[in-house]
Design a protein around this motif. Sequence first.
Motif, short mmCIF file in Angstrom:
data_model
loop_
_atom_site.label_atom_id
_atom_site.label_comp_id
_atom_site.label_asym_id
_atom_site.label_seq_id
_atom_site.Cartn_x
_atom_site.Cartn_y
_atom_site.Cartn_z
N LEU A 79 -71.29 -25.12 -30.37
CA LEU A 79 -70.61 -25.53 -29.15
C LEU A 79 -71.40 -26.63 -28.45
CD1 LEU A 79 -69.47 -22.06 -27.74
CD2 LEU A 79 -68.12 -23.69 -29.04
N LYS A 81 -73.24 -28.83 -29.78
CA LYS A 81 -73.11 -30.08 -30.53
C LYS A 81 -72.01 -30.99 -29.99
CE LYS A 81 -74.60 -28.75 -35.12
NZ LYS A 81 -74.01 -28.10 -36.29
N MET A 82 -70.99 -30.39 -29.36
CA MET A 82 -69.87 -31.16 -28.84
C MET A 82 -70.19 -31.87 -27.52
SD MET A 82 -67.69 -30.98 -31.17
CE MET A 82 -66.52 -32.02 -30.32
N ALA A 83 -71.36 -31.60 -26.95
CA ALA A 83 -71.71 -32.20 -25.66
C ALA A 83 -72.05 -33.68 -25.81
CB ALA A 83 -72.88 -31.45 -25.05
N GLY A 84 -71.98 -34.41 -24.69
CA GLY A 84 -72.25 -35.84 -24.70
C GLY A 84 -73.66 -36.17 -25.14
N GLU A 85 -74.62 -35.47 -24.60
CA GLU A 85 -76.01 -35.73 -24.99
C GLU A 85 -76.77 -34.40 -25.09
OE1 GLU A 85 -78.09 -38.43 -22.40
OE2 GLU A 85 -79.74 -38.64 -23.83
#
Lengths: 97, 472
Positions: A79, A81-85
């Motif tokens: 989950l 991994k889907m973040a912006g940074e």
Amino acid sequence: MLTQEEVKHIADLARLELVPEEIEKYQTQLGRILDYINKLAEAKTEGVSTADGGTTDLENVWRTDEKSEIGNQKSGTDLIKMAGEVEGGQVKVKSVF
Amino acid sequence: MIKELHNKLINKEISAVELTTEYLARAKKSDLNAFITITESEALEQAAVVDEAIERGEEIPLLAGIPASIKDLLMTEGVRTTAASKILENYIAPYDATVVKKLKENGLVMIGKNNCDEFAMGSSTENSAFGPTKNPYDKTRVAGGTSGGSAAAVASDLSIYSIGTDTGGSVRQPAAFCGVVGMKPTYGAVSRFGLIADASSLDQVGVIAKSVEDAEIVFNAIKGKDERDATSTLKHENIKTLKQNNGLRGIKIGIPKEYFSEGIDQEVGEAIADFIKRAKDLGAEIVEISLPHMEYALTVYYIIQPAEASANLARYDGVRYGKLTINNKQSTNNQLIDIYKKTRAEFLGPEVKRRIMLGTYALSAGYYDAYYKKAQQVRTLIREDFKKAFEEVNLIFAPTAPHPAWKIGEKIDDPLAMYLEDIFTVPVNIAGLPALSVPAGITKAGLPIGAQIIGGWGKEEEIFQAGKTLEL
């Protein structure tokens, strides 16, 4: 009718940055929609209870507060991994203040 | 249609892979813009599994190997899920919605993810960040919305059925505009887990299909209580209902006079009158009924929907759901709130912004009582109107929409005019009732018209039965 100040205030609460043309456009459009919606004030609702969401005859649903596998849901790592940074397995964002 | 294809599959007249290959080719060739993503490799893999089961002589579910599509508002594991928004353009769903999971257990073959209005806000699929879906009957016109891609795909045979969602008519109205069947279940009958939330107390997953029988087969596969959606339930409002006979003989059908007021297209009015007459000729008793608070339904809807959506969409702030160009490195600002505001400004479309602001206003200090609380009170009154009506009649008949499909671009700059088109579908969502839109004729200009069959809470079987008798 909404003032431009009110539109700016609402946009601020809604976390939306608006350019001046948008403020003008939404002032007119939201004003017209609100004029229509204000018809609701005529409805007689004295002593009427508020509806409780989408269903009727619902009972409270309880479950124990414990960790469980949600079907095929991926792990926290996937989950994140889907973040912006991401840095060190954590989501990196700007400072709040 | 589904049963026929199922028989062809089990009799080995055609293989699931052959069938899937054919539908993938059609979907890729189509210029209707009914799909945001076509899932070719997944579909072929799923079809191969079905063929292997048939080869082994196993009994397969009715839906196994049947080419289907899913509105891009439902999570599909490993597949991009956008809600037709730029803000989710790069979001890969990490798990399946319960509905998708159930369909996979039934041998789902997913051709792709259908286009829709951004976050299911709109009435024409023109609010999609990926461009409007065109109506298969007239490509200069809208397919309806918000499940416009689903309806256009099923109508032009790019998929056999599609899973849509209906918050204020989003399954029924596009089905009517595209000449197919649209079914909205009772609120709580189908799990919302994995459905990207628009307005949680109104949202319900529904079915778009080529026939009422097909819609019923799909509904039976996706319905049921789900522990991951606390509002899903098998229990519905306990209303005294009249005995349902076979066909339409002896059943009572209510015609709400409030639905037949001014503002309805003449040809739509005539088609619905014909539809009602056919029911009468088949033995139904037709009675006029009154739903006195219907005049407030649209205002109630356009307070509750934006209010709930404004809260649900607060999570899209550029931090979590897929990489976006405005990230920390590229911003010269120092504070998190600036990232939120810039991200939402750039990646949300104009209708979504309008509704978020409308909802934020309705929930803000000083306005909550006049708007949200008042709307929820009138919602109670609307529900009571329906409850009283269903103590006298089995079903309620009405038009699905006041007009046939309009020209692309015709209403896009006049949001209120677009909202008014939802007038016949929103009452059902406000009350949480099940309803079906079935084809009821074609205008002289060649545009489909839909008739709406509304049932009491949990009475899906009754609307299917009437629909099967009356569909054209």
